[in-house]
Design a protein around this motif. Structure first.
Motif, PDB file in Angstrom:
ATOM      1  N   LEU A 107      82.388 -80.214 -82.977  1.00  0.00           N
ATOM      2  CA  LEU A 107      80.974 -80.287 -83.310  1.00  0.00           C
ATOM      3  C   LEU A 107      80.630 -81.708 -83.737  1.00  0.00           C
ATOM      4  O   LEU A 107      81.401 -82.351 -84.453  1.00  0.00           O
ATOM      5  CB  LEU A 107      80.640 -79.311 -84.435  1.00  0.00           C
ATOM      6  CG  LEU A 107      80.858 -77.839 -84.128  1.00  0.00           C
ATOM      7  CD1 LEU A 107      80.631 -77.003 -85.377  1.00  0.00           C
ATOM      8  CD2 LEU A 107      79.934 -77.387 -83.012  1.00  0.00           C
ATOM      9  N   LEU A 108      79.493 -82.177 -83.311  1.00  0.00           N
ATOM     10  CA  LEU A 108      79.061 -83.520 -83.672  1.00  0.00           C
ATOM     11  C   LEU A 108      78.769 -83.607 -85.170  1.00  0.00           C
ATOM     12  O   LEU A 108      79.156 -84.535 -85.847  1.00  0.00           O
ATOM     13  CB  LEU A 108      77.823 -83.907 -82.868  1.00  0.00           C
ATOM     14  CG  LEU A 108      77.261 -85.291 -83.125  1.00  0.00           C
ATOM     15  CD1 LEU A 108      78.306 -86.361 -82.806  1.00  0.00           C
ATOM     16  CD2 LEU A 108      76.012 -85.512 -82.299  1.00  0.00           C
ATOM     17  N   LEU A 109      78.076 -82.585 -85.681  1.00  0.00           N
ATOM     18  CA  LEU A 109      77.767 -82.507 -87.106  1.00  0.00           C
ATOM     19  C   LEU A 109      78.310 -81.191 -87.649  1.00  0.00           C
ATOM     20  O   LEU A 109      78.325 -80.190 -86.927  1.00  0.00           O
ATOM     21  CB  LEU A 109      76.259 -82.552 -87.334  1.00  0.00           C
ATOM     22  CG  LEU A 109      75.553 -83.826 -86.887  1.00  0.00           C
ATOM     23  CD1 LEU A 109      74.051 -83.658 -86.965  1.00  0.00           C
ATOM     24  CD2 LEU A 109      76.000 -85.007 -87.723  1.00  0.00           C
ATOM     25  N   PRO A 110      78.746 -81.166 -88.890  1.00  0.00           N
ATOM     26  CA  PRO A 110      79.226 -79.890 -89.439  1.00  0.00           C
ATOM     27  C   PRO A 110      78.081 -78.885 -89.524  1.00  0.00           C
ATOM     28  O   PRO A 110      76.963 -79.242 -89.895  1.00  0.00           O
ATOM     29  CB  PRO A 110      79.761 -80.249 -90.823  1.00  0.00           C
ATOM     30  CG  PRO A 110      79.149 -81.560 -91.141  1.00  0.00           C
ATOM     31  CD  PRO A 110      78.821 -82.245 -89.848  1.00  0.00           C
ATOM     32  N   PRO A 111      78.345 -77.639 -89.175  1.00  0.00           N
ATOM     33  CA  PRO A 111      77.282 -76.635 -89.221  1.00  0.00           C
ATOM     34  C   PRO A 111      76.956 -76.239 -90.660  1.00  0.00           C
ATOM     35  O   PRO A 111      77.785 -76.343 -91.553  1.00  0.00           O
ATOM     36  CB  PRO A 111      77.890 -75.448 -88.471  1.00  0.00           C
ATOM     37  CG  PRO A 111      79.366 -75.600 -88.672  1.00  0.00           C
ATOM     38  CD  PRO A 111      79.612 -77.088 -88.723  1.00  0.00           C
ATOM     39  N   SER A 112      75.745 -75.799 -90.871  1.00  0.00           N
ATOM     40  CA  SER A 112      75.353 -75.254 -92.163  1.00  0.00           C
ATOM     41  C   SER A 112      75.674 -73.761 -92.132  1.00  0.00           C
ATOM     42  O   SER A 112      75.139 -73.031 -91.295  1.00  0.00           O
ATOM     43  CB  SER A 112      73.865 -75.455 -92.413  1.00  0.00           C
ATOM     44  OG  SER A 112      73.471 -74.723 -93.544  1.00  0.00           O
ATOM     45  N   LEU A 113      76.527 -73.321 -93.032  1.00  0.00           N
ATOM     46  CA  LEU A 113      76.898 -71.910 -93.052  1.00  0.00           C
ATOM     47  C   LEU A 113      75.699 -71.018 -93.333  1.00  0.00           C
ATOM     48  O   LEU A 113      75.664 -69.864 -92.912  1.00  0.00           O
ATOM     49  CB  LEU A 113      77.995 -71.664 -94.082  1.00  0.00           C
ATOM     50  CG  LEU A 113      79.356 -72.265 -93.753  1.00  0.00           C
ATOM     51  CD1 LEU A 113      80.331 -72.007 -94.895  1.00  0.00           C
ATOM     52  CD2 LEU A 113      79.900 -71.703 -92.467  1.00  0.00           C
ATOM     53  N   ASN A 114      74.703 -71.537 -94.041  1.00  0.00           N
ATOM     54  CA  ASN A 114      73.501 -70.748 -94.325  1.00  0.00           C
ATOM     55  C   ASN A 114      72.800 -70.303 -93.045  1.00  0.00           C
ATOM     56  O   ASN A 114      72.143 -69.270 -93.021  1.00  0.00           O
ATOM     57  CB  ASN A 114      72.522 -71.531 -95.197  1.00  0.00           C
ATOM     58  CG  ASN A 114      73.025 -71.680 -96.609  1.00  0.00           C
ATOM     59  OD1 ASN A 114      73.754 -70.842 -97.113  1.00  0.00           O
ATOM     60  ND2 ASN A 114      72.648 -72.761 -97.252  1.00  0.00           N
TER      61      ASN A 114
END
Length: 103
Positions: free
Chosen positions: A14-21
Motif C-alpha cells: 500500500l502506498l499509504l497505511p490504511p485507516s482501520l476506522n
C-alpha cells in the motif's frame, strides 16, 4: 468472450497505511463502546499511576477498558484469546489504536 476478473495482487504494497476506522461500518459496536468509555470518569484508574514513575510505560486504562468490554461483549473471555484477537480482529485493533499484546 472470456471472463474478466478484477485485479488481484496480494503482494502489492500500500502506498499509504490504511485507516482501520474505514474498515468498520458506521454504528459498529466498537464505536459505541469507545464513545461510552470516553465519557466515563476513569480518574481512579489513572491515580494508581501517579507518583514514583517506576512503571514501564503501561497501557492506557481507556484502551484497556475498551478492549476488555468489547472482548467480553463478543464472547471472548480468555486473555490469550484477546491477545490473539488484537492481531486478527479489526474492531479490537481500532479500539487498541495500534497497541498490540506483545505476544
Amino acid at each position: 468472450m472470456g471472463t474478466t476478473f478484477r485485479p488481484y495482487s496480494p503482494d502489492q504494497e500500500l502506498l499509504l497505511p490504511p485507516s482501520l476506522n474505514e474498515w468498520l461500518p458506521e454504528g459498529h459496536l466498537a464505536y459505541f463502546i469507545s464513545d461510552v468509555v470516553e465519557e466515563l470518569d476513569l480518574s481512579a484508574f489513572y491515580a494508581r499511576y501517579e507518583g514514583s514513575g517506576r512503571r514501564n510505560s503501561p497501557f492506557d486504562p481507556r484502551m484497556m477498558l475498551k478492549v476488555l468490554i468489547y472482548a467480553y461483549a463478543t464472547g471472548v473471555f480468555s486473555s490469550r484469546k484477546i491477545a490473539r484477537k488484537l492481531e486478527e480482529d479489526v474492531a479490537l485493533r481500532v479500539l487498541a489504536a495500534g497497541n498490540d499484546s506483545g505476544y
